[in-house]
Design an enzyme around this catalytic site. Structure first.
Site, short mmCIF file in Angstrom:
data_model
loop_
_atom_site.label_atom_id
_atom_site.label_comp_id
_atom_site.label_asym_id
_atom_site.label_seq_id
_atom_site.Cartn_x
_atom_site.Cartn_y
_atom_site.Cartn_z
N ASN A 32 12.09 -14.31 -18.28
CA ASN A 32 12.34 -13.13 -17.25
C ASN A 32 11.32 -13.32 -15.90
O ASN A 32 11.19 -12.59 -15.33
CB ASN A 32 11.45 -11.69 -17.96
N TYR A 143 -4.55 -9.57 -28.18
CA TYR A 143 -3.30 -10.81 -28.25
C TYR A 143 -3.14 -11.25 -29.59
O TYR A 143 -2.10 -11.50 -29.89
CB TYR A 143 -3.92 -11.48 -27.26
N PHE A 171 -4.25 -24.57 -30.96
CA PHE A 171 -5.66 -24.26 -30.35
C PHE A 171 -5.32 -24.44 -28.99
O PHE A 171 -4.81 -23.78 -28.45
CB PHE A 171 -6.60 -25.54 -31.17
#
Ligand code: UDP
Length: 327
Positions: A32, A143, A171
């Site tokens: 997007n 998150y 990580f």
């Protein structure tokens, strides 16, 4: 294989798309462009791309009518930890609700495997210096929570609808395409290495060191930096295995080596040959002192061999891109 790559104009998505293309796979991109860059799609030479949202059911219907995918690699996500605390709604909406819309189309279209970008942020506070896949998952921000929710949804979708998944818990992704065609271009940038390289280029006066009083050898936080190309290769190996063995899997992706913030800055000085001013500041909220992966599982089960496991190579490639793109 024909693969739909969502977030292909973003950092990790674009490096994976490039590697897929170089290995002879057919990539269809969906992005997007909220955080992705249109010119990246041109650089990658992707002709089949859709500018739109993973949460747009009509667009998805069209894409799945126009193509038959063996797999979907899903990189589109919002990934600013701090913002997720102040605006959890957009994280749950984008990272969870819209991912379910995408998953439903995958099930409907008979996609065989779904590769999902997860994160070490799903573990929360580390209980050990090296985190393995069975470490408890207690995210400390929306998150990480949004990524964990999708992990759970994927398990349920496998049970109910036979959709295989590969969950990859990254990580600290770093570095860039060694030929500097693409690289890390977050806006706003919050990650250590590109910010340090900004200081090397003179695009900022100094780099702030968030905390010098941690219980680590030099007092600064330790992280496991993993080259974005090595991440990309793990996605491809994971996908091939999921399809060949008709099985789902979860892997940590890191090198298993920890480097402190000060070590990263020193390596950036050496690689760039430029002076870099530092400023010691307060700790950043939510930063665990040490986050290092136990990533033996991916090595053993996928035969994954990180090619650029040393920090110098990671920073060298990051600098090559940074200098050519931002100087
Ligand atoms: N960091 C820092 N100064 C900065 C940005 C980051 O000292 O301007 C530190 C941060 O506190 C962490 C490490 O660098 O210990 C890596 O941070 P980054 O945001 O790159 O990744 P994270 O570990 O948060 O995913």
């Amino acid at each position: 294989m024909k693969i739909l790559v969502t977030g292909a104009a973003g950092y990790i998505g674009s490096h994976t798309a490039l590697r897929l293309i170089e290995q002879g796979h057919q990539v269809v991109a969906l992005d997007n462009l909220v955080y992705g860059h249109r010119d990246v799609l041109t650089t990658l030479g992707i002709k089949d791309y859709y500018i739109g949202d993973i949460g747009d059911p009509n667009l998805l219907r069209r894409i799945f009518q126009e193509h038959r995918f063996e797999a979907v690699m899903h990189f589109s996500a919002f990934a600013y930890v701090g913002e997720s605390v102040t605006k959890p709604d957009i994280y749950y909406n984008n990272n969870v609700v819209r991912t379910v819309t995408l998953l439903d189309r995958c099930v409907e279209a008979g996609v065989k495997a779904f590769v999902f970008s997860s994160t070490c942020a799903t573990y929360g506070m580390a209980r050990s210096d090296r985190i393995s896949e069975d470490h408890p998952q207690n995210p400390i921000n929306p998150y990480g929570q949004s990524k964990l929710m999708v992990e759970h949804i994927l398990r349920d979708y496998e049970r109910a609808y036979d959709l295989r998944h590969v969950i990859l818990r990254y990580f600290n992704a770093a570095g860039a395409d060694p030929k500097a065609r693409i690289g890390e271009r977050h806006d706003p940038e919050t990650h250590l290495i590109p910010l340090v390289l900004d200081a090397a280029l003179g695009r900022r006066d100094s780099i702030k060191i968030f905390g010098t009083d941690y219980d680590t050898p030099d007092g600064t936080c330790i992280r496991d930096y993993i080259h974005v190309n090595d991440l990309a290769q793990a996605h491809i190996l994971g996908l091939e295995q999921a399809i060949n063995q008709n099985a789902s899997a979860i892997y940590n992706l890191g090198n298993g080596n920890g480097y402190s913030v000060k070590e990263v800055i020193e390596t950036c000085r050496e690689v760039s040959g430029r002076p870099i001013q530092t400023e010691a500041t307060e700790r950043r909220a939510g930063d665990p002192p040490v986050l290092v992966a136990a990533a033996d599982k991916a090595r053993k089960q996928l035969g994954w061999q990180p090619e650029f496991a040393d920090l110098e190579s990671i920073v060298t490639h990051a600098w090559r891109f940074h200098e050519s793109h931002f100087a």
